[in-house]
Scaffold this motif. Structure first.
Motif, PDB file in Angstrom:
ATOM      1  N   GLU A 188     -32.132  -2.040 -25.160  1.00  0.00           N
ATOM      2  CA  GLU A 188     -31.142  -2.938 -25.789  1.00  0.00           C
ATOM      3  C   GLU A 188     -31.119  -4.290 -25.075  1.00  0.00           C
ATOM      4  O   GLU A 188     -31.071  -5.336 -25.719  1.00  0.00           O
ATOM      5  N   SER A 189     -31.137  -4.273 -23.734  1.00  0.00           N
ATOM      6  CA  SER A 189     -31.157  -5.542 -22.991  1.00  0.00           C
ATOM      7  C   SER A 189     -32.482  -6.266 -23.202  1.00  0.00           C
ATOM      8  O   SER A 189     -32.512  -7.479 -23.422  1.00  0.00           O
ATOM      9  N   LEU A 190     -33.546  -5.488 -23.128  1.00  0.00           N
ATOM     10  CA  LEU A 190     -34.872  -6.097 -23.203  1.00  0.00           C
ATOM     11  C   LEU A 190     -35.065  -6.931 -24.473  1.00  0.00           C
ATOM     12  O   LEU A 190     -35.734  -7.956 -24.466  1.00  0.00           O
ATOM     13  N   LYS A 191     -34.431  -6.477 -25.544  1.00  0.00           N
ATOM     14  CA  LYS A 191     -34.590  -7.210 -26.811  1.00  0.00           C
ATOM     15  C   LYS A 191     -33.956  -8.603 -26.787  1.00  0.00           C
ATOM     16  O   LYS A 191     -34.253  -9.437 -27.627  1.00  0.00           O
ATOM     17  N   PHE A 192     -33.082  -8.821 -25.812  1.00  0.00           N
ATOM     18  CA  PHE A 192     -32.486 -10.161 -25.687  1.00  0.00           C
ATOM     19  C   PHE A 192     -33.256 -11.027 -24.696  1.00  0.00           C
ATOM     20  O   PHE A 192     -32.878 -12.168 -24.452  1.00  0.00           O
ATOM     21  N   PRO A 195     -40.439 -13.458 -23.106  1.00  0.00           N
ATOM     22  CA  PRO A 195     -41.628 -13.078 -22.330  1.00  0.00           C
ATOM     23  C   PRO A 195     -41.663 -13.694 -20.921  1.00  0.00           C
ATOM     24  O   PRO A 195     -42.436 -13.260 -20.089  1.00  0.00           O
ATOM     25  N   ILE A 196     -40.814 -14.684 -20.645  1.00  0.00           N
ATOM     26  CA  ILE A 196     -40.819 -15.273 -19.292  1.00  0.00           C
ATOM     27  C   ILE A 196     -39.611 -14.814 -18.462  1.00  0.00           C
ATOM     28  O   ILE A 196     -39.322 -15.383 -17.415  1.00  0.00           O
ATOM     29  N   VAL A 197     -38.922 -13.785 -18.931  1.00  0.00           N
ATOM     30  CA  VAL A 197     -37.720 -13.349 -18.196  1.00  0.00           C
ATOM     31  C   VAL A 197     -38.060 -12.980 -16.750  1.00  0.00           C
ATOM     32  O   VAL A 197     -39.108 -12.398 -16.466  1.00  0.00           O
ATOM     33  N   ILE A 198     -37.168 -13.378 -15.854  1.00  0.00           N
ATOM     34  CA  ILE A 198     -37.241 -12.890 -14.488  1.00  0.00           C
ATOM     35  C   ILE A 198     -36.161 -11.824 -14.354  1.00  0.00           C
ATOM     36  O   ILE A 198     -34.962 -12.121 -14.351  1.00  0.00           O
ATOM     37  N   SER A 249     -36.114   2.293 -19.916  1.00  0.00           N
ATOM     38  CA  SER A 249     -37.557   2.402 -20.071  1.00  0.00           C
ATOM     39  C   SER A 249     -38.189   1.135 -19.501  1.00  0.00           C
ATOM     40  O   SER A 249     -37.495   0.336 -18.878  1.00  0.00           O
ATOM     41  N   PHE A 250     -39.427   0.919 -19.747  1.00  0.00           N
ATOM     42  CA  PHE A 250     -40.135  -0.303 -19.348  1.00  0.00           C
ATOM     43  C   PHE A 250     -40.156  -0.486 -17.824  1.00  0.00           C
ATOM     44  O   PHE A 250     -39.445  -1.311 -17.259  1.00  0.00           O
ATOM     45  N   GLU A 251     -40.951   0.330 -17.234  1.00  0.00           N
ATOM     46  CA  GLU A 251     -41.057   0.308 -15.777  1.00  0.00           C
ATOM     47  C   GLU A 251     -41.801  -0.932 -15.282  1.00  0.00           C
ATOM     48  O   GLU A 251     -41.654  -1.350 -14.142  1.00  0.00           O
ATOM     49  N   THR A 252     -42.642  -1.478 -16.161  1.00  0.00           N
ATOM     50  CA  THR A 252     -43.355  -2.701 -15.801  1.00  0.00           C
ATOM     51  C   THR A 252     -43.107  -3.739 -16.894  1.00  0.00           C
ATOM     52  O   THR A 252     -42.587  -3.415 -17.963  1.00  0.00           O
ATOM     53  N   ARG A 253     -43.474  -4.959 -16.611  1.00  0.00           N
ATOM     54  CA  ARG A 253     -43.272  -6.071 -17.536  1.00  0.00           C
ATOM     55  C   ARG A 253     -43.989  -5.797 -18.864  1.00  0.00           C
ATOM     56  O   ARG A 253     -45.222  -5.685 -18.889  1.00  0.00           O
ATOM     57  N   PRO A 254     -43.249  -5.666 -19.958  1.00  0.00           N
ATOM     58  CA  PRO A 254     -43.898  -5.275 -21.215  1.00  0.00           C
ATOM     59  C   PRO A 254     -44.427  -6.439 -22.064  1.00  0.00           C
ATOM     60  O   PRO A 254     -44.402  -6.368 -23.292  1.00  0.00           O
ATOM     61  N   TRP A 255     -44.892  -7.505 -21.426  1.00  0.00           N
ATOM     62  CA  TRP A 255     -45.531  -8.590 -22.161  1.00  0.00           C
ATOM     63  C   TRP A 255     -46.878  -8.898 -21.508  1.00  0.00           C
ATOM     64  O   TRP A 255     -46.988  -8.818 -20.277  1.00  0.00           O
ATOM     65  N   PHE A 285     -45.793  -8.894 -26.916  1.00  0.00           N
ATOM     66  CA  PHE A 285     -45.099  -7.684 -26.480  1.00  0.00           C
ATOM     67  C   PHE A 285     -46.056  -6.496 -26.465  1.00  0.00           C
ATOM     68  O   PHE A 285     -46.727  -6.221 -27.462  1.00  0.00           O
ATOM     69  N   ILE A 286     -46.140  -5.802 -25.332  1.00  0.00           N
ATOM     70  CA  ILE A 286     -47.061  -4.666 -25.240  1.00  0.00           C
ATOM     71  C   ILE A 286     -46.339  -3.378 -24.843  1.00  0.00           C
ATOM     72  O   ILE A 286     -46.956  -2.382 -24.494  1.00  0.00           O
ATOM     73  N   GLY A 287     -44.999  -3.430 -24.886  1.00  0.00           N
ATOM     74  CA  GLY A 287     -44.229  -2.222 -24.561  1.00  0.00           C
ATOM     75  C   GLY A 287     -44.275  -1.253 -25.734  1.00  0.00           C
ATOM     76  O   GLY A 287     -44.649  -1.614 -26.832  1.00  0.00           O
ATOM     77  N   GLU A 288     -43.844  -0.027 -25.457  1.00  0.00           N
ATOM     78  CA  GLU A 288     -43.822   0.969 -26.535  1.00  0.00           C
ATOM     79  C   GLU A 288     -42.389   1.286 -26.908  1.00  0.00           C
ATOM     80  O   GLU A 288     -41.468   1.088 -26.131  1.00  0.00           O
ATOM     81  N   ASN A 289     -42.246   1.797 -28.085  1.00  0.00           N
ATOM     82  CA  ASN A 289     -40.977   2.389 -28.522  1.00  0.00           C
ATOM     83  C   ASN A 289     -39.764   1.464 -28.418  1.00  0.00           C
ATOM     84  O   ASN A 289     -38.694   1.905 -28.016  1.00  0.00           O
TER      85      ASN A 289
END
Ligand code: BLA
Length: 316
Positions: free
Chosen positions: A170-174, A177-180, A298-304, A310-314
């Protein structure tokens, strides 16, 4: 004509390291996020004419219930900026917090500048981003318009300030690709690094603000308005800072601060409710689930990837 000057150096405390008696980790004394906010205000004034926000009258200085923690609030506006506001929290027990954000006027599809830093003891949790106004995973045009040229900046800091670990989708969608999104332990080096990332990201935001052209197509303005309202609705309900704010100033003042100051616009920019934007949180009895995430982390590593794809799953 109203003019004002930013109090220069007022809060600029030099950060000296000292040894924590109970451990060998150097801790930062005198560290404060106020220099971040001061930098942002001075830099903004080089680009636009800032006016104090009407919110400033009500939201300026507060003390926590136990009188030990100080909360400082600043807010401004300008021709392209609906609201620039900053909250810094200076706690007695080596707690420092900053929530700094800039929300564009709805005629502009500019990203929302977002800097959230929490320091408790030697633990630092950071989200620093130009949060996309529109969905950057599905809307390629929007992604390329703003983030393509910023990828080198993002990649530089992705190495210096590594991914902070699993995060909710939910957070990731906000995020862009350059988020720190990072966590680190306090040291002079890390705090300097964070400050330089903040300065670089903020300068990048100001540059795209300079170039932004007012949208005249009414349907696009409505779209900008709706997406900013959705963002505000999300954060006003689910921001991780709420629990701490309630503890510091009580439920009622915390609600006011969140809805009228931090995420001002949540009651005025649109009429849709949280449940309408995020129906997955609605429970059978109609109430909103108190959970922060319905999906989990989820997303243990940077999903971009390095191109911002975007290269994350699900992601749902
Ligand atoms: C933690 N703050 C976090 C975390 C994130 C954010 C991602 C990690 C916890 C998690 O995985 O959810 C920030 N989350 C964001 C942001 C967005 C988002 C910026 O979805 C934007 C869309 N934080 C504040 C303020 C306080 C604060 C004002 O901004 C306190 C007054 C506190 N944030 C805070 C604390 C934690 C935290 C205490 C760690 C504890 C926890 O996760 O609850």
């Amino acid at each position: 004509i109203f003019s004002f000057s930013v109090p220069k150096q007022k809060h600029f405390t030099s950060s000296k390291t000292k040894r924590n008696s109970s451990s060998s980790t150097p801790i930062i004394s005198g560290f404060s996020y106020k220099k971040f906010v001061n930098f942002a205000l001075e830099e903004t004034q080089r680009h636009t004419h800032l006016l104090p926000s009407p919110l400033q009258e009500k939201f300026n200085l507060m003390k926590s219930i136990d009188q030990k923690t100080e909360l400082e609030m600043l807010s401004f506006q300008s021709s392209k900026i609906r609201l620039l506001r900053g909250l810094t929290i200076d706690g007695s027990d080596s707690m420092q917090v900053m929530d700094f954000a800039v929300f564009p006027e709805p005629e502009f599809d500019l990203p929302i500048f977002c800097a959230n830093c929490v320091t408790v003891g030697s633990v630092n949790i950071v989200v620093l981003d130009l949060n996309p106004l529109h969905d950057v995973i599905t809307e390629r045009n929007y992604r390329e318009k703003y983030y393509k040229s910023l990828m080198p900046l993002g990649l530089k800091y992705a190495e210096l300030l590594p991914w902070g670990g699993k995060i909710t989708s939910e957070s990731l969608k906000f995020f862009s690709p350059i988020v720190i999104w990072t966590k680190f332990s306090s040291s002079q080096h890390n705090h300097d690094l964070l400050f330089s990332a903040f300065m670089d990201y903020y300068k990048a935001w100001l540059e795209i603000m300079d170039q932004a052209k007012e949208e005249t197509d009414a349907s696009r303005v409505i779209c900008n308005l709706g997406d900013q309202h959705r963002y505000l609705t999300w954060r006003a309900e689910k921001d991780p800072g709420h629990r701490l704010l309630k503890r510091l100033i009580g439920e009622c003042d915390a609600q006011d601060l969140v809805r009228d100051f931090l995420f001002n616009g949540v009651t005025t920019l649109g009429a849709k409710t949280f449940a309408e934007y995020f129906p997955e949180y609605q429970q059978e009895d109609g109430s909103i689930s108190e959970k922060r995430s319905m999906v989990g982390k989820s997303f243990e590593t940077r999903p971009w990837d390095t191109g911002g794809e975007f290269i994350g799953e699900n992601i749902m």
